[in-house]
Design a protein around this motif. Structure first.
Motif, PDB file in Angstrom:
ATOM      1  N   GLU A   1      11.581  20.487 -24.397  1.00  0.00           N
ATOM      2  CA  GLU A   1      10.857  19.869 -25.516  1.00  0.00           C
ATOM      3  C   GLU A   1      11.699  19.917 -26.797  1.00  0.00           C
ATOM      4  OE1 GLU A   1       7.009  21.173 -28.073  1.00  0.00           O
ATOM      5  OE2 GLU A   1       6.803  21.259 -25.880  1.00  0.00           O
ATOM      6  N   LEU A   2      12.332  21.060 -27.039  1.00  0.00           N
ATOM      7  CA  LEU A   2      13.182  21.189 -28.219  1.00  0.00           C
ATOM      8  C   LEU A   2      14.431  20.311 -28.123  1.00  0.00           C
ATOM      9  CD1 LEU A   2      12.961  25.015 -28.944  1.00  0.00           C
ATOM     10  CD2 LEU A   2      11.989  23.158 -30.277  1.00  0.00           C
ATOM     11  N   ALA A   3      14.959  20.134 -26.924  1.00  0.00           N
ATOM     12  CA  ALA A   3      16.129  19.271 -26.743  1.00  0.00           C
ATOM     13  C   ALA A   3      15.771  17.824 -27.060  1.00  0.00           C
ATOM     14  CB  ALA A   3      16.658  19.399 -25.323  1.00  0.00           C
ATOM     15  N   LYS A   4      14.570  17.388 -26.688  1.00  0.00           N
ATOM     16  CA  LYS A   4      14.128  16.028 -27.010  1.00  0.00           C
ATOM     17  C   LYS A   4      13.969  15.850 -28.518  1.00  0.00           C
ATOM     18  CE  LYS A   4      11.674  15.249 -22.683  1.00  0.00           C
ATOM     19  NZ  LYS A   4      10.361  15.145 -22.066  1.00  0.00           N
ATOM     20  N   LEU A   5      13.414  16.848 -29.188  1.00  0.00           N
ATOM     21  CA  LEU A   5      13.256  16.774 -30.641  1.00  0.00           C
ATOM     22  C   LEU A   5      14.613  16.786 -31.339  1.00  0.00           C
ATOM     23  CD1 LEU A   5      10.261  19.220 -31.187  1.00  0.00           C
ATOM     24  CD2 LEU A   5      10.242  16.723 -31.400  1.00  0.00           C
ATOM     25  N   ARG A   6      15.543  17.545 -30.804  1.00  0.00           N
ATOM     26  CA  ARG A   6      16.861  17.647 -31.407  1.00  0.00           C
ATOM     27  C   ARG A   6      17.658  16.351 -31.260  1.00  0.00           C
ATOM     28  NH1 ARG A   6      19.588  22.719 -29.249  1.00  0.00           N
ATOM     29  NH2 ARG A   6      18.014  22.014 -27.894  1.00  0.00           N
ATOM     30  N   ALA A   7      17.406  15.586 -30.217  1.00  0.00           N
ATOM     31  CA  ALA A   7      18.147  14.349 -29.979  1.00  0.00           C
ATOM     32  C   ALA A   7      17.910  13.336 -31.099  1.00  0.00           C
ATOM     33  CB  ALA A   7      17.742  13.746 -28.637  1.00  0.00           C
ATOM     34  N   ASN A   8      16.717  13.293 -31.643  1.00  0.00           N
ATOM     35  CA  ASN A   8      16.384  12.338 -32.703  1.00  0.00           C
ATOM     36  C   ASN A   8      16.437  12.962 -34.099  1.00  0.00           C
ATOM     37  OD1 ASN A   8      15.911  10.398 -30.740  1.00  0.00           O
ATOM     38  ND2 ASN A   8      13.776  11.029 -30.516  1.00  0.00           N
ATOM     39  N   ALA A   9      16.899  14.153 -34.223  1.00  0.00           N
ATOM     40  CA  ALA A   9      16.873  14.858 -35.506  1.00  0.00           C
ATOM     41  C   ALA A   9      18.011  14.400 -36.407  1.00  0.00           C
ATOM     42  CB  ALA A   9      16.977  16.360 -35.263  1.00  0.00           C
ATOM     43  N   LYS A  10      17.725  14.385 -37.703  1.00  0.00           N
ATOM     44  CA  LYS A  10      18.723  14.077 -38.724  1.00  0.00           C
ATOM     45  C   LYS A  10      18.731  15.232 -39.700  1.00  0.00           C
ATOM     46  CE  LYS A  10      18.159   9.199 -38.236  1.00  0.00           C
ATOM     47  NZ  LYS A  10      17.429   8.046 -38.627  1.00  0.00           N
ATOM     48  N   PRO A  11      19.893  15.547 -40.281  1.00  0.00           N
ATOM     49  CA  PRO A  11      19.935  16.669 -41.211  1.00  0.00           C
ATOM     50  C   PRO A  11      19.108  16.371 -42.465  1.00  0.00           C
ATOM     51  CG  PRO A  11      22.110  15.634 -40.984  1.00  0.00           C
ATOM     52  CD  PRO A  11      21.188  14.964 -40.036  1.00  0.00           C
ATOM     53  N   ALA A  12      18.483  17.380 -42.987  1.00  0.00           N
ATOM     54  CA  ALA A  12      17.701  17.233 -44.219  1.00  0.00           C
ATOM     55  C   ALA A  12      18.662  17.202 -45.402  1.00  0.00           C
ATOM     56  CB  ALA A  12      16.736  18.395 -44.365  1.00  0.00           C
ATOM     57  N   GLY A  13      18.475  16.285 -46.319  1.00  0.00           N
ATOM     58  CA  GLY A  13      19.337  16.209 -47.492  1.00  0.00           C
ATOM     59  C   GLY A  13      20.619  15.468 -47.189  1.00  0.00           C
ATOM     60  N   ASP A  14      21.674  15.817 -47.942  1.00  0.00           N
ATOM     61  CA  ASP A  14      22.965  15.158 -47.777  1.00  0.00           C
ATOM     62  C   ASP A  14      23.620  15.563 -46.461  1.00  0.00           C
ATOM     63  OD1 ASP A  14      22.671  13.985 -50.228  1.00  0.00           O
ATOM     64  OD2 ASP A  14      23.710  15.604 -51.302  1.00  0.00           O
ATOM     65  N   ALA A  15      24.530  14.719 -46.013  1.00  0.00           N
ATOM     66  CA  ALA A  15      25.264  15.030 -44.797  1.00  0.00           C
ATOM     67  C   ALA A  15      26.177  16.223 -45.029  1.00  0.00           C
ATOM     68  CB  ALA A  15      26.068  13.821 -44.346  1.00  0.00           C
ATOM     69  N   ASP A  16      26.729  16.375 -46.244  1.00  0.00           N
ATOM     70  CA  ASP A  16      27.578  17.509 -46.591  1.00  0.00           C
ATOM     71  C   ASP A  16      26.931  18.231 -47.774  1.00  0.00           C
ATOM     72  OD1 ASP A  16      29.582  19.321 -46.809  1.00  0.00           O
ATOM     73  OD2 ASP A  16      31.048  17.943 -47.668  1.00  0.00           O
ATOM     74  N   PRO A  17      26.143  19.269 -47.549  1.00  0.00           N
ATOM     75  CA  PRO A  17      25.370  19.888 -48.613  1.00  0.00           C
ATOM     76  C   PRO A  17      26.174  20.847 -49.492  1.00  0.00           C
ATOM     77  CG  PRO A  17      24.897  20.966 -46.562  1.00  0.00           C
ATOM     78  CD  PRO A  17      25.823  19.812 -46.252  1.00  0.00           C
ATOM     79  N   TYR A  18      27.444  21.077 -49.205  1.00  0.00           N
ATOM     80  CA  TYR A  18      28.215  22.070 -49.945  1.00  0.00           C
ATOM     81  C   TYR A  18      28.896  21.441 -51.144  1.00  0.00           C
ATOM     82  CZ  TYR A  18      27.398  24.667 -45.724  1.00  0.00           C
ATOM     83  OH  TYR A  18      26.790  25.275 -44.676  1.00  0.00           O
ATOM     84  N   LYS A  19      28.900  22.157 -52.251  1.00  0.00           N
ATOM     85  CA  LYS A  19      29.565  21.690 -53.469  1.00  0.00           C
ATOM     86  C   LYS A  19      31.058  21.878 -53.334  1.00  0.00           C
ATOM     87  CE  LYS A  19      25.890  22.507 -56.745  1.00  0.00           C
ATOM     88  NZ  LYS A  19      25.512  23.165 -57.987  1.00  0.00           N
TER      89      LYS A  19
END
Length: 146
Positions: free
Chosen positions: A122-140
């Protein structure tokens, strides 16, 4: 003091003798569904613990553990006599019976593992469609947007 190998060898002999005695010599209908699974003998060869399981009459039938325990305790003297006659030892060990709970514990563990596998899928299915929250590169980075 007896060595551990001798105790293990004696335990195996006792297990075989008790299993065949329950099957062939002891006439109690409550013992028809009893299976001897293991035997442990103390290091001094004076006490033997025989582990057993009871299966149900039908596939979904719950085994009657109390009746089996009562029948085994009732036949304990006769079983000890049979063991003493067939073993070539000076002292026949005292015999006690304990229900083997390994099959129930392993079935419970198998159920827990199946639930964990289902949750992982179930978690693998959710992870397949997941997108990162916020920017793709969150580090300053230094020197950017100051």
């Amino acid at each position: 003091m007896a060595d551990n190998t001798r105790a293990q060898r004696l335990a195996k002999q006792i297990q075989t003798i008790v299993a065949s005695a329950i099957e062939r010599e002891i006439k109690d209908r409550r013992l028809e569904l009893v299976t001897v699974t293991d035997t442990r003998v103390t290091g001094d060869l004076h006490d033997a613990t025989i582990y057993y399981t009871v299966r149900g009459q039908e596939i979904d039938d719950e085994p009657d553990y109390e009746q089996a325990a009562e029948a085994l305790n009732r036949a304990r003297g006769q079983i000890r006599k049979i063991v003493g006659d067939q073993l070539s030892v000076r002292f026949t060990p005292t015999i006690s019976f304990e229900r083997d709970t390994v099959p129930e514990a392993s079935a419970h563990m198998e159920e827990l593992l199946n639930r964990a596998r289902a949750r992982d899928e179930e978690l693998a299915k959710l992870r397949a469609n997941a997108k990162p929250a916020g920017d793709a590169d969150p580090y300053k980075r230094s020197g950017e947007g100051e």
